[in-house]
Write a protein that holds these residues in place. Structure first.
Motif, mmCIF file in Angstrom:
data_model
loop_
_atom_site.group_PDB
_atom_site.id
_atom_site.type_symbol
_atom_site.label_atom_id
_atom_site.label_comp_id
_atom_site.label_asym_id
_atom_site.label_seq_id
_atom_site.Cartn_x
_atom_site.Cartn_y
_atom_site.Cartn_z
ATOM 1 N N ASP A 146 0.826 -1.211 0.000
ATOM 2 C CA ASP A 146 0.000 0.000 0.000
ATOM 3 C C ASP A 146 0.858 1.258 0.000
ATOM 4 N N THR A 147 0.339 2.300 -0.646
ATOM 5 C CA THR A 147 1.004 3.602 -0.649
ATOM 6 C C THR A 147 -0.035 4.643 -0.244
ATOM 7 N N PRO A 148 -0.330 4.741 1.048
ATOM 8 C CA PRO A 148 -1.393 5.664 1.466
ATOM 9 C C PRO A 148 -1.018 7.126 1.199
ATOM 10 N N LEU A 149 -2.027 7.916 0.830
ATOM 11 C CA LEU A 149 -1.807 9.349 0.641
ATOM 12 C C LEU A 149 -2.210 10.117 1.894
ATOM 13 N N ARG A 150 -2.873 9.423 2.798
ATOM 14 C CA ARG A 150 -3.315 10.065 4.031
ATOM 15 C C ARG A 150 -2.768 9.352 5.257
ATOM 16 N N ILE A 151 -2.283 10.139 6.212
ATOM 17 C CA ILE A 151 -1.923 9.606 7.524
ATOM 18 C C ILE A 151 -3.212 9.173 8.214
ATOM 19 N N SER A 152 -4.263 9.993 8.008
ATOM 20 C CA SER A 152 -5.520 9.774 8.721
ATOM 21 C C SER A 152 -6.286 8.549 8.242
ATOM 22 N N GLU A 153 -5.771 7.855 7.225
ATOM 23 C CA GLU A 153 -6.451 6.630 6.804
ATOM 24 C C GLU A 153 -5.646 5.377 7.113
ATOM 25 N N THR A 154 -4.515 5.529 7.777
ATOM 26 C CA THR A 154 -3.728 4.341 8.118
ATOM 27 C C THR A 154 -4.411 3.596 9.270
ATOM 28 N N ALA A 155 -4.112 2.301 9.370
ATOM 29 C CA ALA A 155 -4.753 1.477 10.403
ATOM 30 C C ALA A 155 -4.402 1.974 11.804
ATOM 31 N N TYR A 156 -3.160 2.384 12.013
ATOM 32 C CA TYR A 156 -2.761 2.867 13.347
ATOM 33 C C TYR A 156 -3.541 4.133 13.699
ATOM 34 N N PHE A 157 -3.688 5.026 12.727
ATOM 35 C CA PHE A 157 -4.445 6.255 12.984
ATOM 36 C C PHE A 157 -5.884 5.923 13.377
ATOM 37 N N ARG A 158 -6.497 5.037 12.608
ATOM 38 C CA ARG A 158 -7.895 4.679 12.885
ATOM 39 C C ARG A 158 -8.032 4.066 14.273
ATOM 40 N N ARG A 159 -7.089 3.217 14.616
ATOM 41 C CA ARG A 159 -7.140 2.560 15.924
ATOM 42 C C ARG A 159 -7.028 3.603 17.035
ATOM 43 N N GLU A 160 -6.093 4.514 16.906
ATOM 44 C CA GLU A 160 -5.875 5.512 17.952
ATOM 45 C C GLU A 160 -7.052 6.473 18.107
ATOM 46 N N HIS A 161 -7.798 6.672 17.027
ATOM 47 C CA HIS A 161 -8.876 7.671 17.066
ATOM 48 C C HIS A 161 -10.271 7.074 17.090
ATOM 49 N N ARG A 162 -10.351 5.746 17.251
ATOM 50 C CA ARG A 162 -11.688 5.138 17.133
ATOM 51 C C ARG A 162 -12.626 5.578 18.253
ATOM 52 N N GLU A 163 -12.065 6.042 19.383
ATOM 53 C CA GLU A 163 -12.942 6.470 20.483
ATOM 54 C C GLU A 163 -13.321 7.945 20.390
ATOM 55 N N VAL A 164 -12.825 8.610 19.363
ATOM 56 C CA VAL A 164 -13.161 10.035 19.206
ATOM 57 C C VAL A 164 -14.449 10.120 18.385
ATOM 58 N N PRO A 165 -15.559 10.584 18.993
ATOM 59 C CA PRO A 165 -16.831 10.617 18.267
ATOM 60 C C PRO A 165 -16.757 11.559 17.069
ATOM 61 N N SER A 166 -17.356 11.151 15.948
ATOM 62 C CA SER A 166 -17.230 11.966 14.736
ATOM 63 C C SER A 166 -17.858 13.347 14.926
ATOM 64 N N GLY A 167 -18.821 13.450 15.839
ATOM 65 C CA GLY A 167 -19.416 14.749 16.130
ATOM 66 C C GLY A 167 -18.400 15.771 16.626
ATOM 67 N N MET A 168 -17.346 15.296 17.277
ATOM 68 C CA MET A 168 -16.312 16.207 17.779
ATOM 69 C C MET A 168 -15.382 16.656 16.657
ATOM 70 N N VAL A 169 -15.515 16.007 15.483
ATOM 71 C CA VAL A 169 -14.594 16.291 14.385
ATOM 72 C C VAL A 169 -15.350 16.894 13.199
ATOM 73 N N LEU A 170 -16.128 16.035 12.522
ATOM 74 C CA LEU A 170 -16.800 16.468 11.295
ATOM 75 C C LEU A 170 -17.805 17.591 11.552
ATOM 76 N N ASP A 171 -18.564 17.495 12.652
ATOM 77 C CA ASP A 171 -19.583 18.509 12.943
ATOM 78 C C ASP A 171 -19.033 19.655 13.783
ATOM 79 N N ASN A 172 -17.731 19.665 13.999
ATOM 80 C CA ASN A 172 -17.121 20.685 14.836
ATOM 81 C C ASN A 172 -16.429 21.709 13.927
ATOM 82 N N ALA A 173 -16.996 22.912 13.853
ATOM 83 C CA ALA A 173 -16.495 23.924 12.919
ATOM 84 C C ALA A 173 -15.030 24.263 13.189
#
Ligand code: HEC
Ligand code: HEC
Length: 189
Positions: free
Chosen positions: A127-154
């Motif tokens: 794999d040659t990911p273009l995003r850090i935020s899509e790597t498995a380690y990133f996802r694992r570390e951030h899985r407890e962060v609710p998307s409301g705190m990110v996507l819906d947070n201006a």
């Protein structure tokens, strides 16, 4: 009791030697701006040191640590800047070459820092990911962060905006005690 003091003294001596040698190493390497002691690298994952990279790549977002992606990812990103996540981020050849050289030299495959190692271990060789935020380690570390705190947070909007939550990110620190989510406060595990 005597035995404990003895081993305590040995341990102290080892610690002192280690910290002195890492200081010496950082001194000897810091003048070219390309590296900083082993100790500080492990603590503060890959602080951004290249001025051209910092200037050209932080206009739209935080200048990501080179050590969080493998060299092949940086080569691909630098080769497709005219179509960069829906933006045109093209640079002149001189700047582009300097930045690519910096990013690949400090990439995760070269970086002994603990976060870099975790990112690299989580990326498949094919794999040659273009995003850090899509790597498995990133996802694992951030899985407890609710998307409301990110996507819906201006004040955040995207996981790509590392520095809006990681208050030490600009200095290269992703320490979990320095995480403050805008409008939600300090992150307590
Ligand atoms: C014109 C604006 C712009 C410039 C300049 C720019 N980028 Fe980006 N970049 C973006 C956008 C937009 C995204 C997607 C952000 C998002 O998903 O929230 C992005 C995302 C990224 C990501 C993926 C982040 C992640 O893990 O999700 C990397 C890596 C990246 N850029 C590297 C670079 C590099 C290296 C440079 C300098 C050569 C650069 N960018 C310059 C606009 C830009
Ligand atoms: C919405 C806020 C937010 C954003 C944006 C964000 N993070 Fe995080 N990050 C967190 C939280 C919260 C944790 C801790 C999660 C836990 O402990 O469950 C974390 C953990 C981490 C860790 C592990 C820290 C440790 O001590 O184990 C790393 C590394 C990390 N993030 C890197 C990044 C990078 C790189 C980006 C950008 C590409 C990013 N983060 C974007 C909130 C964020």
């Amino acid at each position: 009791m005597k035995k404990i003091t003895f081993w305590g003294t040995i341990l102290l001596a080892v610690c002192l030697t280690l910290s002195i040698s890492s200081l010496a190493w950082s001194d000897s390497r810091s003048d070219d701006g390309s590296s900083h002691g082993l100790w500080s690298q492990q603590e503060a994952a890959s602080q951004v040191m290249n001025k051209t990279y910092q200037n050209e790549c932080s206009a739209c977002h935080f200048a990501y640590p080179a050590g969080f992606l493998p060299a092949r990812s940086w080569v691909k990103i630098m080769g497709t800047l005219e179509n960069h996540f829906g933006e045109n981020a093209e640079l002149d050849a001189t700047d582009s070459q300097e930045i690519e050289q910096y990013l690949t030299a400090q990439a995760g495959d070269q970086d002994p820092g603990r976060f870099s190692r975790s990112f690299m271990r989580s990326i498949d060789n094919v794999d040659t990911p273009l995003r850090i935020s899509e790597t498995a380690y990133f996802r694992r570390e951030h899985r407890e962060v609710p998307s409301g705190m990110v996507l819906d947070n201006a004040k955040v909007r995207s996981f790509a905006n590392c520095a809006s939550c990681h208050t030490g990110a600009e200095k290269g620190s992703f320490n979990e005690h320095e995480i403050v989510i805008p409008d939600h406060g300090r992150w307590e595990d």
